[in-house]
Design a protein around this motif. Structure first.
Motif, PDB file in Angstrom:
ATOM      1  N   UNK A 143      59.475  68.744  52.575  1.00 11.54           N
ATOM      2  CA  UNK A 143      59.126  67.469  51.967  1.00 11.54           C
ATOM      3  C   UNK A 143      58.438  66.643  53.031  1.00 11.54           C
ATOM      4  N   UNK A 144      57.674  65.693  52.585  1.00  8.79           N
ATOM      5  CA  UNK A 144      56.808  64.938  53.490  1.00  8.79           C
ATOM      6  C   UNK A 144      57.298  63.506  53.624  1.00  8.79           C
ATOM      7  N   UNK A 145      57.291  63.011  54.848  1.00  8.49           N
ATOM      8  CA  UNK A 145      57.613  61.614  55.125  1.00  8.49           C
ATOM      9  C   UNK A 145      56.410  60.994  55.803  1.00  8.49           C
ATOM     10  N   UNK A 146      55.823  59.983  55.174  1.00  8.81           N
ATOM     11  CA  UNK A 146      54.645  59.320  55.712  1.00  8.81           C
ATOM     12  C   UNK A 146      55.092  58.268  56.720  1.00  8.81           C
ATOM     13  N   UNK A 147      54.656  58.415  57.974  1.00  8.40           N
ATOM     14  CA  UNK A 147      55.058  57.491  59.034  1.00  8.40           C
ATOM     15  C   UNK A 147      54.369  56.138  58.906  1.00  8.40           C
ATOM     16  N   UNK A 148      53.278  56.072  58.180  1.00  9.52           N
ATOM     17  CA  UNK A 148      52.504  54.841  58.102  1.00  9.52           C
ATOM     18  C   UNK A 148      52.784  54.044  56.835  1.00  9.52           C
ATOM     19  N   UNK A 149      53.969  54.153  56.290  1.00 14.42           N
ATOM     20  CA  UNK A 149      54.299  53.382  55.098  1.00 14.42           C
ATOM     21  C   UNK A 149      54.308  51.900  55.446  1.00 14.42           C
ATOM     22  N   UNK A 150      53.709  51.128  54.601  1.00 10.66           N
ATOM     23  CA  UNK A 150      53.629  49.687  54.830  1.00 10.66           C
ATOM     24  C   UNK A 150      54.338  48.959  53.690  1.00 10.66           C
ATOM     25  N   UNK A 151      54.970  47.856  54.028  1.00  6.99           N
ATOM     26  CA  UNK A 151      55.613  47.017  53.025  1.00  6.99           C
ATOM     27  C   UNK A 151      54.732  45.793  52.830  1.00  6.99           C
ATOM     28  N   UNK A 152      54.379  45.533  51.594  1.00  6.34           N
ATOM     29  CA  UNK A 152      53.569  44.356  51.285  1.00  6.34           C
ATOM     30  C   UNK A 152      54.383  43.093  51.554  1.00  6.34           C
ATOM     31  N   UNK A 153      53.713  42.062  52.041  1.00 12.08           N
ATOM     32  CA  UNK A 153      54.399  40.814  52.378  1.00 12.08           C
ATOM     33  C   UNK A 153      55.084  40.210  51.150  1.00 12.08           C
ATOM     34  N   UNK A 154      54.468  40.332  49.983  1.00 10.45           N
ATOM     35  CA  UNK A 154      55.042  39.756  48.769  1.00 10.45           C
ATOM     36  C   UNK A 154      56.299  40.465  48.305  1.00 10.45           C
ATOM     37  N   UNK A 155      56.530  41.690  48.759  1.00 10.26           N
ATOM     38  CA  UNK A 155      57.695  42.449  48.331  1.00 10.26           C
ATOM     39  C   UNK A 155      58.960  41.966  49.036  1.00 10.26           C
ATOM     40  N   UNK A 156      58.797  41.449  50.234  1.00  7.40           N
ATOM     41  CA  UNK A 156      59.944  40.984  51.010  1.00  7.40           C
ATOM     42  C   UNK A 156      60.439  39.664  50.419  1.00  7.40           C
ATOM     43  N   UNK A 157      61.715  39.611  50.091  1.00  5.44           N
ATOM     44  CA  UNK A 157      62.319  38.405  49.520  1.00  5.44           C
ATOM     45  C   UNK A 157      63.140  37.731  50.617  1.00  5.44           C
ATOM     46  N   UNK A 158      62.914  36.442  50.783  1.00  9.57           N
ATOM     47  CA  UNK A 158      63.680  35.728  51.804  1.00  9.57           C
ATOM     48  C   UNK A 158      65.142  35.631  51.393  1.00  9.57           C
ATOM     49  N   UNK A 159      66.029  35.469  52.381  1.00  9.71           N
ATOM     50  CA  UNK A 159      67.466  35.393  52.111  1.00  9.71           C
ATOM     51  C   UNK A 159      67.816  34.232  51.182  1.00  9.71           C
ATOM     52  N   UNK A 160      67.083  33.102  51.277  1.00 17.35           N
ATOM     53  CA  UNK A 160      67.350  31.946  50.425  1.00 17.35           C
ATOM     54  C   UNK A 160      67.115  32.316  48.959  1.00 17.35           C
ATOM     55  N   UNK A 161      66.072  33.092  48.702  1.00 20.02           N
ATOM     56  CA  UNK A 161      65.731  33.469  47.335  1.00 20.02           C
ATOM     57  C   UNK A 161      66.557  34.653  46.853  1.00 20.02           C
ATOM     58  N   UNK A 162      67.097  35.416  47.784  1.00 22.54           N
ATOM     59  CA  UNK A 162      67.838  36.610  47.412  1.00 22.54           C
ATOM     60  C   UNK A 162      69.100  36.266  46.633  1.00 22.54           C
ATOM     61  N   UNK A 163      69.825  35.227  47.064  1.00 25.88           N
ATOM     62  CA  UNK A 163      71.053  34.850  46.349  1.00 25.88           C
ATOM     63  C   UNK A 163      70.732  34.396  44.931  1.00 25.88           C
ATOM     64  N   UNK A 164      69.608  33.675  44.753  1.00 17.20           N
ATOM     65  CA  UNK A 164      69.202  33.255  43.411  1.00 17.20           C
ATOM     66  C   UNK A 164      68.820  34.468  42.559  1.00 17.20           C
ATOM     67  N   UNK A 165      68.127  35.416  43.177  1.00 13.22           N
ATOM     68  CA  UNK A 165      67.716  36.621  42.445  1.00 13.22           C
ATOM     69  C   UNK A 165      68.940  37.438  42.039  1.00 13.22           C
ATOM     70  N   UNK A 166      69.934  37.549  42.917  1.00  6.89           N
ATOM     71  CA  UNK A 166      71.146  38.291  42.582  1.00  6.89           C
ATOM     72  C   UNK A 166      71.942  37.597  41.497  1.00  6.89           C
ATOM     73  N   UNK A 167      71.985  36.281  41.531  1.00  2.00           N
ATOM     74  CA  UNK A 167      72.696  35.515  40.498  1.00  2.00           C
ATOM     75  C   UNK A 167      72.011  35.730  39.146  1.00  2.00           C
ATOM     76  N   UNK A 168      70.694  35.730  39.135  1.00  2.00           N
ATOM     77  CA  UNK A 168      69.937  35.947  37.907  1.00  2.00           C
ATOM     78  C   UNK A 168      70.202  37.346  37.346  1.00  2.00           C
ATOM     79  N   UNK A 169      70.257  38.363  38.239  1.00  2.00           N
ATOM     80  CA  UNK A 169      70.533  39.731  37.820  1.00  2.00           C
ATOM     81  C   UNK A 169      71.945  39.814  37.246  1.00  2.00           C
ATOM     82  N   UNK A 170      72.904  39.134  37.863  1.00  2.00           N
ATOM     83  CA  UNK A 170      74.283  39.145  37.380  1.00  2.00           C
ATOM     84  C   UNK A 170      74.389  38.548  35.982  1.00  2.00           C
ATOM     85  N   UNK A 171      73.604  37.502  35.728  1.00  2.00           N
ATOM     86  CA  UNK A 171      73.604  36.887  34.393  1.00  2.00           C
ATOM     87  C   UNK A 171      73.073  37.833  33.346  1.00  2.00           C
ATOM     88  N   UNK A 172      72.062  38.608  33.692  1.00  2.00           N
ATOM     89  CA  UNK A 172      71.437  39.508  32.731  1.00  2.00           C
ATOM     90  C   UNK A 172      72.384  40.645  32.401  1.00  2.00           C
TER      91      UNK A 172
END
Length: 133
Positions: free
Chosen positions: A104-133
């Motif tokens: 199997x292949x592992x690409x060493x140059x994988x990049x994470x888009x800046x928009x994909x990273x969620x800040x810790x402040x927003x993460x708790x709100x996102x988790x609360x929203x998921x819990x409600x759903x």
């Protein structure tokens, strides 16, 4: 009426051939038929390289890490060399003594888009929203 020089009217390929071509030494066709199977011909007409197998059954190829599938055969390959077949169609095959090895292949140059990273402040709100759903 101006007439163009015959060498100017020809294209670059025709001018090159007129300058550098030579007559055939023998007029008959001396090409031979190839009596090889398609698989054998494919193995000949590819790029082949030897690669060292590391402790974790890994090897590097074109800035990617190939991880060999753990089997009885591959466990004995640590510290040895395997051959990589890079075919014209883009496929890659790893072989040891003619036996094809699964990987199997592992690409060493994988990049994470800046928009994909969620800040810790927003993460708790996102988790609360998921819990409600």
């Amino acid at each position: 009426m101006l007439r163009a020089n015959s060498s100017q009217a020809k294209g670059p390929v025709e001018r090159f051939n007129a300058k550098f071509s030579a007559p055939h030494a023998r007029p008959e066709n001396l090409h031979r038929e190839i009596n090889l199977s398609r698989k054998a011909l494919r193995d000949i007409l590819c790029r082949r390289e030897m690669r060292y197998v590391g402790l974790q059954l890994t090897l590097s190829w074109k800035r990617r890490m190939l991880i060999l599938e753990r089997k009885a055969l591959t466990d004995g390959l640590v510290g040895k060399y395997v051959e990589i077949f890079d075919f014209a169609d883009g496929s890659v095959e790893v072989r040891h003594k003619g036996v094809s090895l699964r990987y199997r292949c592992f690409d060493k140059e994988q990049r994470v888009e800046q928009g994909v990273i969620v800040e810790n402040k927003l993460l708790s709100k996102a988790l609360a929203w998921v819990a409600e759903q």
